[in-house]
Enzyme design. Structure first.
Site, mmCIF file in Angstrom:
data_model
loop_
_atom_site.group_PDB
_atom_site.id
_atom_site.type_symbol
_atom_site.label_atom_id
_atom_site.label_comp_id
_atom_site.label_asym_id
_atom_site.label_seq_id
_atom_site.Cartn_x
_atom_site.Cartn_y
_atom_site.Cartn_z
ATOM 1 N N HIS A 119 -6.256 21.322 10.894
ATOM 2 C CA HIS A 119 -7.912 20.870 9.653
ATOM 3 C C HIS A 119 -6.663 20.979 8.235
ATOM 4 O O HIS A 119 -6.191 19.928 7.641
ATOM 5 C CB HIS A 119 -9.105 21.566 9.065
ATOM 6 N N THR A 141 -8.120 26.131 12.004
ATOM 7 C CA THR A 141 -7.791 26.303 10.461
ATOM 8 C C THR A 141 -7.091 25.488 10.054
ATOM 9 O O THR A 141 -6.979 24.527 8.665
ATOM 10 C CB THR A 141 -8.915 26.680 9.516
#
Length: 342
Positions: A43, A40
């Site tokens: 990202h 995450t």
């Protein structure tokens, strides 16, 4: 305090000096010692479409951590200053039907630290006492910093009974590798882990040496099934890759009535041959995060009972070298990367 911040909506993170958080009556203040870099966080670093639509700026990112409690809110009981801890990074409400039923991980109002709320890439973190996970003395800060992704692996792997079952795992990223180790620890008979990345399969062999690794570009999964003496196929599938091709292969390799737990997230929409799923009577379960707090109890118990995932940590950096840590994660040749804040 020092922190790593997504200061503006573009690629990268920035080292900043930020105000230390002030806690409320039901919170604790944690001095962060170690943090893990998550997919995450990659990202958010890359500022892809998901991040741009999800993460407000400025935002202190990060949600995998271990540290110690240095301040306690006036309503908090059962925790002590100086206590080592990790924590559940999903912040929930109390009004939804799911929360009121004790199914906290299904609360539709869930927010994530480091995503929607200021996060753990900092010297100090404010966290509701409800979310604190005390760390036993026999669990190191390094392992404490990766309990969040280990929890994803445990939640996925324990979605179905694995005792004596044959298990196929697609995707040999750190979570897939840890899920393979968990499946063996939970009593699976054969565990097969597939990927196209030779470096990750080599790491998997080090972390979970009793797991059969398969590079699907070089081996036919049907030959592997035959070599293991399996008659029909796999009983349980754990999809960790987010690859449509891997999911299609998994569906074909499962027995009639097989079960699949899905943690990997395909990009965008994917075509699915639903007739194969229906006619094979396959059960699909989507997995998000960790069960609060049963997953935490189970994984700590397994770690204390012989589960060893320590080799999945391949890189350690001082936080001053965080850019090198993110480069290692983005290379596709690392396992977990841990940043030292002490």
């Amino acid at each position: 305090m020092r922190a790593l911040e997504k200061s503006r909506p573009e690629e990268g993170l920035w080292a900043v000096q930020a105000p230390a958080p002030e806690i409320g009556p039901d919170d604790v203040l944690i001095r962060v010692k170690k943090t893990g870099i998550c997919g995450t966080d990659i990202h958010i670093w890359n500022w892809d479409d998901w991040a741009a639509h999800t993460v407000p700026t400025p935002m202190i990112t990060g949600h995998e951590f271990a540290g110690e409690i240095v301040e306690i809110g006036r309503n908090v009981t059962g925790l002590e200053i100086g206590q080592r801890c990790s924590g559940e990074g999903h912040l929930i409400g109390s009004a939804s039907r799911q929360s009121r039923a004790g199914k906290f991980h299904l609360d539709p109002g869930t927010r994530g630290i480091g995503v929607n709320v200021q996060g753990a890439f900092a010297e100090y973190l404010r966290l509701p006492a409800f979310n604190v996970i005390p760390l036993p003395e026999d669990i190191t800060d390094d392992i404490g910093a990766i309990l969040d992704p280990l929890g994803n692996a445990v939640h996925t792997a324990l979605s179905f009974n694995l005792l004596g079952e044959d298990v196929l795992i697609t995707g040999a990223g750190p979570i897939g590798i840890m899920a393979a180790a968990v499946a063996r620890h939970a009593g699976a008979r054969n565990v097969v882990l597939t990927d196209l990345n030779a470096d990750r399969l080599e790491l998997a062999a080090q972390v979970a040496p009793t797991v059969r690794t398969v590079n699907v570009a070089q081996e036919d999964l049907r030959d592997v099934i035959h070599s293991l003496g399996m008659k029909q196929g796999f009983d349980v599938g754990l999809e960790m890759s987010g690859s449509q091709a891997a999911l299609d292969q998994m569906i074909e390799a499962l027995v009639m009535g097989g079960k699949i737990a899905l943690l990997g997230i395909p990009p965008g929409k994917s075509p699915v041959d639903w007739s194969r799923i229906v006619f094979k009577a396959i059960t699909l379960k989507g997995v998000y995060g960790r069960e609060m707090f049963e997953t935490w109890y189970k994984m700590i118990a397994m770690l204390q009972n012989g589960l060893d995932v320590s080799r999945v940590i391949t890189h350690r950096f001082d936080v001053a070298d965080f850019q090198d840590g993110f480069a290692a994660m983005k290379s596709g040749k690392s396992g977990k990367v841990v940043l030292n804040w002490a």
